[in-house]
Write an enzyme that holds these catalytic residues in place. Sequence first.
Site, PDB file in Angstrom:
ATOM      1  N   MET A  34       6.443   5.268  -0.836  1.00 55.23           N
ATOM      2  CA  MET A  34       5.004   5.474  -0.974  1.00 55.23           C
ATOM      3  C   MET A  34       4.290   4.949   0.276  1.00 55.23           C
ATOM      4  SD  MET A  34       4.091   5.211  -4.991  1.00 55.23           S
ATOM      5  CE  MET A  34       3.974   3.460  -5.150  1.00 55.23           C
ATOM      6  N   GLY A  35       5.032   4.800   1.375  1.00 56.97           N
ATOM      7  CA  GLY A  35       4.413   4.377   2.628  1.00 56.97           C
ATOM      8  C   GLY A  35       4.152   2.881   2.669  1.00 56.97           C
ATOM      9  N   HIS A  38       7.680  -1.576   5.058  1.00 52.68           N
ATOM     10  CA  HIS A  38       8.059  -2.918   5.513  1.00 52.68           C
ATOM     11  C   HIS A  38       9.561  -2.915   5.768  1.00 52.68           C
ATOM     12  CE1 HIS A  38       9.527  -3.343   1.449  1.00 52.68           C
ATOM     13  NE2 HIS A  38       8.306  -3.108   0.973  1.00 52.68           N
ATOM     14  N   GLY A  40      11.998  -3.867   4.133  1.00 48.98           N
ATOM     15  CA  GLY A  40      12.817  -3.396   3.007  1.00 48.98           C
ATOM     16  C   GLY A  40      13.017  -1.884   3.086  1.00 48.98           C
ATOM     17  N   HIS A  41      11.919  -1.152   3.293  1.00 52.67           N
ATOM     18  CA  HIS A  41      12.031   0.314   3.435  1.00 52.67           C
ATOM     19  C   HIS A  41      12.891   0.667   4.659  1.00 52.67           C
ATOM     20  CE1 HIS A  41       7.879   0.094   1.514  1.00 52.67           C
ATOM     21  NE2 HIS A  41       8.529   0.889   0.684  1.00 52.67           N
ATOM     22  N   GLY A 151      15.815   1.298  -3.159  1.00 51.99           N
ATOM     23  CA  GLY A 151      16.069  -0.139  -3.040  1.00 51.99           C
ATOM     24  C   GLY A 151      16.531  -0.759  -4.353  1.00 51.99           C
ATOM     25  N   GLN A 157      14.274   1.131 -11.739  1.00 53.42           N
ATOM     26  CA  GLN A 157      13.962   2.447 -11.156  1.00 53.42           C
ATOM     27  C   GLN A 157      15.225   3.118 -10.608  1.00 53.42           C
ATOM     28  OE1 GLN A 157      10.442   3.490  -8.577  1.00 53.42           O
ATOM     29  NE2 GLN A 157      11.891   3.088  -6.952  1.00 53.42           N
ATOM     30  N   MET A 188      10.678  -8.432  -0.275  1.00 54.17           N
ATOM     31  CA  MET A 188       9.628  -7.673   0.425  1.00 54.17           C
ATOM     32  C   MET A 188       9.084  -6.577  -0.483  1.00 54.17           C
ATOM     33  SD  MET A 188      10.636  -7.462   4.349  1.00 54.17           S
ATOM     34  CE  MET A 188      11.052  -8.944   5.237  1.00 54.17           C
ATOM     35  N   ARG A 191       3.162  -4.620  -2.120  1.00 53.94           N
ATOM     36  CA  ARG A 191       2.113  -5.326  -2.886  1.00 53.94           C
ATOM     37  C   ARG A 191       1.996  -6.808  -2.491  1.00 53.94           C
ATOM     38  NH1 ARG A 191       3.607  -1.653  -7.477  1.00 53.94           N
ATOM     39  NH2 ARG A 191       1.748  -0.385  -7.834  1.00 53.94           N
TER      40      ARG A 191
HETATM   41  O1  PAF Z   1       9.706   2.914  -5.147  1.00 56.76           O
HETATM   42  C1  PAF Z   1       8.774   3.654  -4.754  1.00 56.76           C
HETATM   43  O2  PAF Z   1       8.203   3.474  -3.674  1.00 56.76           O
HETATM   44  C2  PAF Z   1       8.326   4.789  -5.647  1.00 56.76           C
HETATM   45  O3  PAF Z   1       8.394   4.431  -7.002  1.00 56.76           O
HETATM   46  C3  PAF Z   1       9.065   6.122  -5.388  1.00 56.76           C
HETATM   47  C4  PAF Z   1      10.535   6.005  -5.696  1.00 56.76           C
HETATM   48  C5  PAF Z   1       8.876   6.521  -3.923  1.00 56.76           C
HETATM   49  C6  PAF Z   1       8.478   7.227  -6.267  1.00 56.76           C
HETATM   50  O4  PAF Z   1       7.123   7.407  -6.035  1.00 56.76           O
END
Ligand code: PAF
Length: 287
Positions: A34-35, A38, A40-41, A151, A157, A188, A191
């Site tokens: 979701m942009g 950081h 972690g991504h 992650g 999730q 990380m 939020r």
């Molecule tokens: O973890 C996230 O950032 C979101 O839940 C995802 C998997 C991109 C779905 O919108």
Amino acid sequence: MAKRVGTVRSVRALRKRVAAWRAAGETVALVPTMGALHEGHLSLVRLAKKRADRAVVSIFVNPTQFAPSEDLGTYPRDEVGDRKKLAALDTDLIFSPTEKEMYPPDFSTRVQVADVSEGLCGASRPQFFSGVATVVAKLLIQCLPDIAVFGDKDYQQLLVVRRLARDLDIPVKIVGGPVVREPDGLAMSSRNAYLTPKERRIAPLLHSTIEDVAADIAAGRPIEDALTAGRERLIAAAFDLDYLELRDAQSLKPIEDEVDGPARVLVGAYLGRTRLIDNVAVPRKRP
Ligand code: PAF
């Protein structure tokens, strides 16, 4: 100098790029985000680049996973910064669709994953996993990657996504990437930016507490005792606790008596207005 990363905003343009790679015999990884990226991504993007020839990162703040009372309007956004970070990692393509592209006005489908979605975050955020499952199912079908990387921090999730890919026969391997932490242990998260300086000082207690609970359980402390001690510590430190639970690492079923396979301690809590989640594996007992 890092090369620029192309951005496409339509499913049609995404499919065209992926089809060209496939025609050249290349494999493709998707990292849904979701942009507000950081480290972690970025670790997930590095993993994607290692596991496939091409890495696509999707950036879409998905409205269907937010309840009306949640932070959709204020969720951090930084498209320019994200693009720079992704260019530095040699990302092959950014898919950043508009809301209309993902959800046209007559959009009518919801993907609901039972079982692993229930309890933990699913109990207090009833719309959340069906929103995630809907958007992730769309992203997987739009891109049709060989692998998709998520992650471990959002552990529930990850299992929801694995289950949906399996149940819907989407031909993709779902890969989990390890939690990336700040030096003081805080996982990380985009939020974390909401935390006040005082809350930021308290926040690492979430991780140290679940590490202690996991170590106590591995050392043979009765499960309920260890969980209660952890819950009390967090509440005393001003967390508004949603859950702190021990679950089977594959099924997410509660473990009450004895740990006899991979297990995780998972926590969800508010610190002020910021919702934080984290989880750790219970160390395996030495034979
Ligand atoms: O973890 C996230 O950032 C979101 O839940 C995802 C998997 C991109 C779905 O919108």
